[in-house]
Motif scaffolding. Structure first.
Motif, PDB file in Angstrom:
ATOM      1  N   UNK A  86      36.261  -2.289  31.578  1.00 42.48           N
ATOM      2  CA  UNK A  86      36.295  -3.689  32.014  1.00 42.48           C
ATOM      3  C   UNK A  86      35.346  -4.510  31.156  1.00 42.48           C
ATOM      4  N   UNK A  87      35.822  -5.643  30.716  1.00 41.91           N
ATOM      5  CA  UNK A  87      35.007  -6.566  29.913  1.00 41.91           C
ATOM      6  C   UNK A  87      34.373  -5.854  28.713  1.00 41.91           C
ATOM      7  N   UNK A  88      35.170  -4.996  28.066  1.00 49.76           N
ATOM      8  CA  UNK A  88      34.671  -4.298  26.887  1.00 49.76           C
ATOM      9  C   UNK A  88      33.655  -3.220  27.179  1.00 49.76           C
ATOM     10  N   UNK A  89      33.557  -2.773  28.437  1.00 47.71           N
ATOM     11  CA  UNK A  89      32.558  -1.774  28.834  1.00 47.71           C
ATOM     12  C   UNK A  89      33.263  -0.576  29.444  1.00 47.71           C
ATOM     13  N   UNK A  90      32.956   0.620  28.940  1.00 47.27           N
ATOM     14  CA  UNK A  90      33.544   1.834  29.477  1.00 47.27           C
ATOM     15  C   UNK A  90      32.762   2.358  30.671  1.00 47.27           C
ATOM     16  N   UNK A  91      33.402   3.279  31.390  1.00 50.21           N
ATOM     17  CA  UNK A  91      32.800   3.937  32.561  1.00 50.21           C
ATOM     18  C   UNK A  91      32.325   2.905  33.588  1.00 50.21           C
ATOM     19  N   UNK A  92      33.101   1.839  33.749  1.00 52.76           N
ATOM     20  CA  UNK A  92      32.663   0.748  34.609  1.00 52.76           C
ATOM     21  C   UNK A  92      32.406   1.220  36.039  1.00 52.76           C
ATOM     22  N   UNK A  93      33.346   1.938  36.643  1.00 50.33           N
ATOM     23  CA  UNK A  93      33.172   2.347  38.036  1.00 50.33           C
ATOM     24  C   UNK A  93      32.068   3.382  38.171  1.00 50.33           C
ATOM     25  N   UNK A  94      31.954   4.284  37.220  1.00 49.26           N
ATOM     26  CA  UNK A  94      30.882   5.273  37.260  1.00 49.26           C
ATOM     27  C   UNK A  94      29.526   4.572  37.218  1.00 49.26           C
ATOM     28  N   UNK A  95      29.433   3.511  36.444  1.00 49.69           N
ATOM     29  CA  UNK A  95      28.197   2.726  36.403  1.00 49.69           C
ATOM     30  C   UNK A  95      27.873   2.123  37.771  1.00 49.69           C
ATOM     31  N   UNK A  96      28.897   1.674  38.474  1.00 50.32           N
ATOM     32  CA  UNK A  96      28.643   1.070  39.783  1.00 50.32           C
ATOM     33  C   UNK A  96      28.067   2.095  40.756  1.00 50.32           C
ATOM     34  N   UNK A  97      28.550   3.342  40.654  1.00 54.19           N
ATOM     35  CA  UNK A  97      27.971   4.412  41.477  1.00 54.19           C
ATOM     36  C   UNK A  97      26.514   4.645  41.082  1.00 54.19           C
ATOM     37  N   UNK A  98      26.241   4.699  39.797  1.00 47.69           N
ATOM     38  CA  UNK A  98      24.877   4.940  39.327  1.00 47.69           C
ATOM     39  C   UNK A  98      23.933   3.816  39.757  1.00 47.69           C
ATOM     40  N   UNK A  99      24.389   2.550  39.687  1.00 46.00           N
ATOM     41  CA  UNK A  99      23.508   1.417  40.009  1.00 46.00           C
ATOM     42  C   UNK A  99      23.085   1.398  41.468  1.00 46.00           C
ATOM     43  N   UNK A 100      23.737   2.189  42.306  1.00 42.09           N
ATOM     44  CA  UNK A 100      23.300   2.330  43.700  1.00 42.09           C
ATOM     45  C   UNK A 100      22.019   3.158  43.794  1.00 42.09           C
TER      46      UNK A 100
END
Length: 655
Positions: A555-569
């Protein structure tokens, strides 16, 4: 995690001679299992099994292998872990099985399941990483099998009337019947991919069982056996795309965190000390964060740094470890420490392997083994969640290229080649303050040259194969080679993804991931008697990942977008947000510096001509351009160097 070896000598043999032979094979695998060893023989059938044990679960003698089933029908040697084996025991109990368990090893669980359900149903029920050899004394049949994603290796070969098999090629070579020369076609594959994809190996007639496959050999028709898939990655891809998750981003993140957490929780089961690799990147940080959330004590984490700009992730990992409260260990490696590993590589990898991150992978495994016996890693995140740079905007980039007339693309390629990579690097460095963030590239000069190479290509599939290739025409480098078909070059093996980026991800997961990444980690870790576990490759995580829409991965030129959302928790965004770095070494400068004499000796034109495997001209041309700084040819040169070093080792250790 262990090592297995064995052979089936169709004409039978004397017991003592059979056992002596298999023990010599087993001895080559001691690094995979230093805690215990065992052998079993049926001289009338000519079948012999051996095992090297790295004790992880059930440290008692009840976990000893080879292990016989309770009724004596099956004999098993098993390498790996079945993470859901307690659940399998409960299922057997619920189905009315009356089993007097001798211990709590997953090996014993497998044998009970084979008796109750048969081999294929058991494989379908298992969650784990494994390779095994199972002898059925009743039907006089041998089954070889490998886990779904290819975490554990398994080689096999017919040599005369004897079938050899084992966890590593060196075990097969220890058998007196082994006679197999270099497979030039496989050598061409090495030059293209940095590894030799399954089912091929560097030796003629020696094969690697492919992930998700089993091979059943019967006494009445042993030579006619063909490997068959019990699980197909393409099925997971197409089923996921046909039934995508239709939910909000938050709900998707919840589902991913729950499934990853379940996988990680199961893989934290061990009767020995356990830890994790931590680079500070998205994948390993997510694994460590979810481990720490499930532990009452600080998780042991391990990082290695080189202290050289562009290669050092240790400071990022330290910040993540501090935030999560792990018990963190870091090791800064001097160039001479890494260089000292190079002479060992041919023995560690037992067939030529030229992903140069094999060096830091060995060193981090060596560091980790000082403290723990099991380490979890974040491998698989890139292939499942769109993390590699080549996925980011891949479809858009290809479509834009295709809109340009052919003569424009060819002319643009020529303009890009007009400047050397070094000149492009200098230009980008000076222009960095004026460029948008997405143009802040690592090694822009090499990327400019790669773009020049792909602009003239005619299809997205050719585009990807080019990106995945070190030598673009290995048949023109290896004398007498005819590069065989692989998953990447055979359209019949391609899944229907309807999207270039997703097709690339599916291809990487079935080729680059098992043949390069997982092989690299397995050999490097096992050389240090360290078990590695990869929770993102739980097949249930894989199947969930393919149900996630692409816009939740990229998304928006960024990979692993959903995995990042899990990590940011669990970890603040600013601790992990940085350009993606490979787990590499400054090989390009080392080849011009401390490795120059070593490489020159291996690439000597007279030697190349005398040995007769390579046409010297293209290799010498790349070597001269590299030394002169005109191009960075570290990766193509490294594949030749690793074969040459393996050839020396092979001569030295052959009878």
């Amino acid at each position: 995690m262990c090592g297995l070896a064995g052979f089936w000598q169709l004409h039978g043999g004397a017991r003592d001679a059979l056992l002596e032979q298999v023990q010599s094979m087993s001895a080559r695998l001691r690094h995979r299992g230093p805690d215990d060893s065992g052998a079993w023989c049926d001289e009338s059938a000519g079948i012999v099994l051996a095992h090297r044990r790295l004790s992880i679960l059930d440290l008692s003698p009840a976990g000893h292998q080879p292990m016989l089933s309770a009724c004596g029908r099956y004999v098993l040697v098993f390498n790996g872990e079945i993470y859901n084996h307690p659940d399998l025991r409960q299922r057997l109990l619920a189905e009315g099985a009356a089993i007097a368990w001798r211990g709590h090893s997953d090996t014993e669980t497998l044998l009970a399941c084979f008796l109750a359900w048969g081999v294929e149903r058991t494989l379908q029920a298992c969650v784990g990483m494994f390779a095994f050899a199972l002898w059925d004394r009743q039907q006089r049949a041998l089954t070889l099998a490998r886990d779904r994603l290819g975490e554990k290796p398994l080689y096999y070969a017919w040599q005369g009337d004897t079938l050899l098999f084992g966890s590593e090629l060196k075990a097969l070579k220890a058998h007196a019947a082994f006679r197999a020369g270099v497979d030039r076609d496989a050598l061409a594959l090495l030059l293209r991919h940095d590894c030799i994809p399954a089912p091929y190996s560097i030796c003629r007639g020696v094969f690697k069982l492919r992930p998700g496959h089993l091979l059943r050999i019967t006494a009445d028709a042993p030579r006619s056996a063909q490997a068959a898939a019990y699980w197909r990655y393409n099925d997971a891809v197409e089923a996921g795309l046909a039934d995508p998750l239709r939910c909000s981003d938050a709900e998707a993140a919840d589902a991913l965190e729950q499934q990853l957490g379940t996988s990680i929780g199961a893989q934290m089961l061990a009767d020995v000390p356990l830890g994790a690799f931590l680079s500070g990147g998205i994948d390993s940080s997510t694994v460590v964060a979810l481990m720490q959330a499930r532990s009452q004590r600080p998780i042991k984490t391990f990082t290695m740094g080189f202290g050289e700009t562009g290669y050092d992730e240790a400071t990022h990992a330290k910040a993540v470890a501090r935030h999560l409260g792990t018990e963190h260990t870091e090791l800064y490696v001097r160039p001479e420490d890494a260089l000292a590993v190079i002479p060992r590589l041919p023995s560690i990898y037992c067939e030529p392997f030229s992903d140069s991150s094999q060096i830091p992978t060995f060193l981090i495994s060596q560091l980790t083994r000082r403290e723990v016996t099991v380490a979890l890693s974040g491998d698989g995140g890139d292939e499942l969640f769109g993390g590699y740079n080549r996925y980011l905007g891949a479809r858009t980039a290809w479509e834009r290229m295709q809109r340009l007339p052919s003569f424009v693309r060819h002319a643009s390629a020529g303009m890009l080649r007009a400047l050397s990579p070094t000149a492009w690097d200098r230009w980008f460095e000076r222009a960095r303050p004026l460029l948008p963030k997405r143009w802040h590239l690592a090694t822009p000069g090499d990327k400019a040259q790669k773009l020049a190479d792909v602009l003239p290509l005619s299809s997205g599939h050719a585009f990807f194969l080019h990106l995945a290739s070190q030598w673009k025409n290995p048949d023109g480098v290896v004398i007498g080679a005819h590069e065989p078909a692989t998953l990447l070059t055979d359209p019949a093996t391609w899944p229907d993804t309807g999207n270039l980026a997703q097709w690339m991800m599916a291809m990487d997961a079935q080729s680059y991931l098992p043949d390069d990444i997982l092989a690299k980690v397995d050999r490097a870790a096992m050389a240090n008697s360290l078990e590695t576990r990869v929770p993102m490759l739980d097949h249930r995580v894989v199947e969930l990942a393919w149900r996630l829409p692409l816009h939740q991965k990229i998304r928006d030129g960024e990979g692993k977008w959903l995995l990042r959302q899990v990590l940011y928790r669990h970890v603040p965004r600013e601790l992990t947000e940085r350009p993606k770095m490979g787990f590499g070494i400054p090989l390009d400068s080392w080849l011009r510096g401390p490795l120059r004499d070593w490489a020159e000796a291996l690439l000597d034109e007279n030697r190349l001509r005398r040995e007769g495997y390579f046409h010297p001209a293209p290799i010498r041309r790349k070597w001269k351009e590299h030394l002169g700084g005109r191009r960075n040819w570290q990766h193509p040169l490294w594949s030749v160097l690793m074969f040459q070093a393996w050839l020396d080792e092979n001569r030295r250790t052959s009878p």
